[in-house]
Design an enzyme around this catalytic site. Structure first.
Site, short mmCIF file in Angstrom:
data_model
loop_
_atom_site.label_atom_id
_atom_site.label_comp_id
_atom_site.label_asym_id
_atom_site.label_seq_id
_atom_site.Cartn_x
_atom_site.Cartn_y
_atom_site.Cartn_z
CD GLU A 1 37.00 58.17 -6.70
OE1 GLU A 1 36.91 59.42 -6.56
OE2 GLU A 1 37.97 57.52 -6.32
CG HIS B 1 39.09 58.61 -3.14
ND1 HIS B 1 39.65 57.88 -4.15
CD2 HIS B 1 40.02 58.70 -2.18
CE1 HIS B 1 40.87 57.53 -3.82
NE2 HIS B 1 41.13 58.01 -2.62
N GLY C 1 44.24 55.43 -6.26
CA GLY C 1 44.85 54.10 -6.29
C GLY C 1 46.19 54.21 -5.62
CD GLU C 2 50.77 53.60 -3.85
OE1 GLU C 2 50.10 53.71 -2.81
OE2 GLU C 2 51.71 54.38 -4.12
CB SER C 3 50.87 57.99 -7.25
OG SER C 3 51.67 58.03 -6.10
CB ILE D 1 41.59 56.33 0.94
CG1 ILE D 1 40.06 56.27 1.09
CG2 ILE D 1 42.22 54.98 1.25
CD1 ILE D 1 39.35 55.40 0.06
NE ARG D 2 47.47 53.75 1.28
CZ ARG D 2 46.50 53.05 0.72
NH1 ARG D 2 45.47 52.64 1.44
NH2 ARG D 2 46.54 52.75 -0.54
NE ARG E 1 53.16 58.33 -2.96
CZ ARG E 1 53.80 57.25 -2.53
NH1 ARG E 1 55.08 57.25 -2.31
NH2 ARG E 1 53.14 56.14 -2.32
CB CYS F 1 43.36 60.15 -4.05
SG CYS F 1 44.18 59.64 -2.53
N1 GLN Z 1 48.82 57.04 -1.12
C1 GLN Z 1 48.49 56.81 -2.50
C2 GLN Z 1 49.62 57.23 -3.41
O1 GLN Z 1 50.61 57.71 -3.01
C3 GLN Z 1 47.24 57.52 -2.90
C4 GLN Z 1 46.06 56.91 -2.19
C5 GLN Z 1 44.78 56.97 -2.96
O2 GLN Z 1 44.73 57.26 -4.16
N2 GLN Z 1 43.73 56.59 -2.30
O3 GLN Z 1 49.48 57.07 -4.60
#
Ligand code: GLN
Length: 202
Positions: free
Chosen positions: A183, A181, A50-52, A140-141, A111, A82
């Protein structure tokens, strides 16, 4: 303990549903963890992607950051994918200044390390301990691992190309983390590995 451990997925933000599905396919009972009560019920915990930065903010807001650290410190097995890997790292580069972490794995991660041009990509990886063929990894990122302490087992590195040698999966005792990921692929071998870890440490 029963052969199907109860594993939670931290449900503040991110890919919760996909992890719940993979855990069930891998032979666990799975619940979304929204509260302290949920956290206390589970025998293992997945921290999703997700987004930390957002996950950190919500964990602080909901009073969960300290209980998560305490659960980790008492040996609750955790698997971070991630953003979840970032949450479990002891050192994080390019974090927000006010970002908080659970920590526990003696690694330094960066990150969004793969850069803007390659925001997301798929790659087949050799992953130690999962048996069989290469694992289809979706990034993903994603963060990557820049340093590992002596207690950390490296489970996977990128084999070829400009990023050859980059560490993307690690384990330290009951803590497992992947840059990618698992999942999202329908391949449950990494979740099955985590279910085994939970059984082993319960
Ligand atoms: N770039 C996201 C972060 O810093 C992580 C991306 C992801 O979980 N797909 O949290």
């Amino acid at each position: 303990m029963s052969s199907a451990p109860l594993i939670g997925v931290l449900a503040l933000q991110g890919g919760v549903r996909e992890h719940l599905g993979s855990l069930v396919h891998a032979g666990a009972h799975a619940i979304a963890v929204h509260s302290l009560e949920d956290l206390e019920a589970v025998q293992g915990l997945v921290i999703p992607g997700g987004e930390s930065t957002v996950m950190s903010k919500l964990a602080i807001q909901d009073g969960l950051i300290e209980p998560l650290r305490a659960a980790r410190a008492t040996g609750l097995p955790m698997f971070g994918s991630c953003a979840g890997m970032i949450m479990l790292a002891n050192r994080v580069s390019d974090a927000r200044e006010d970002q908080e972490f659970i920590g526990g794995i003696d690694i330094a991660v960066r990150r969004n390390a793969f850069g803007r041009q390659v925001d997301s990509f798929e790659m087949d990886l050799e992953v130690q301990g999962i048996g069989g063929t290469a694992f289809p990894a979706v990034f993903i990122r994603a963060p990557w691992v820049e340093e590992v302490g002596s207690e950390v087992q490296i489970l996977s590195t990128i084999a070829a190309g400009p990023r050859a040698g980059t560490i993307v999966a690690v384990q330290q005792g009951p803590l497992l983390a992947t840059s990618f990921h698992p999942e999202l692929t329908g391949d449950i071998r990494i979740h099955a590995t985590f279910v085994e870890i939970v059984r082993q440490y319960a």
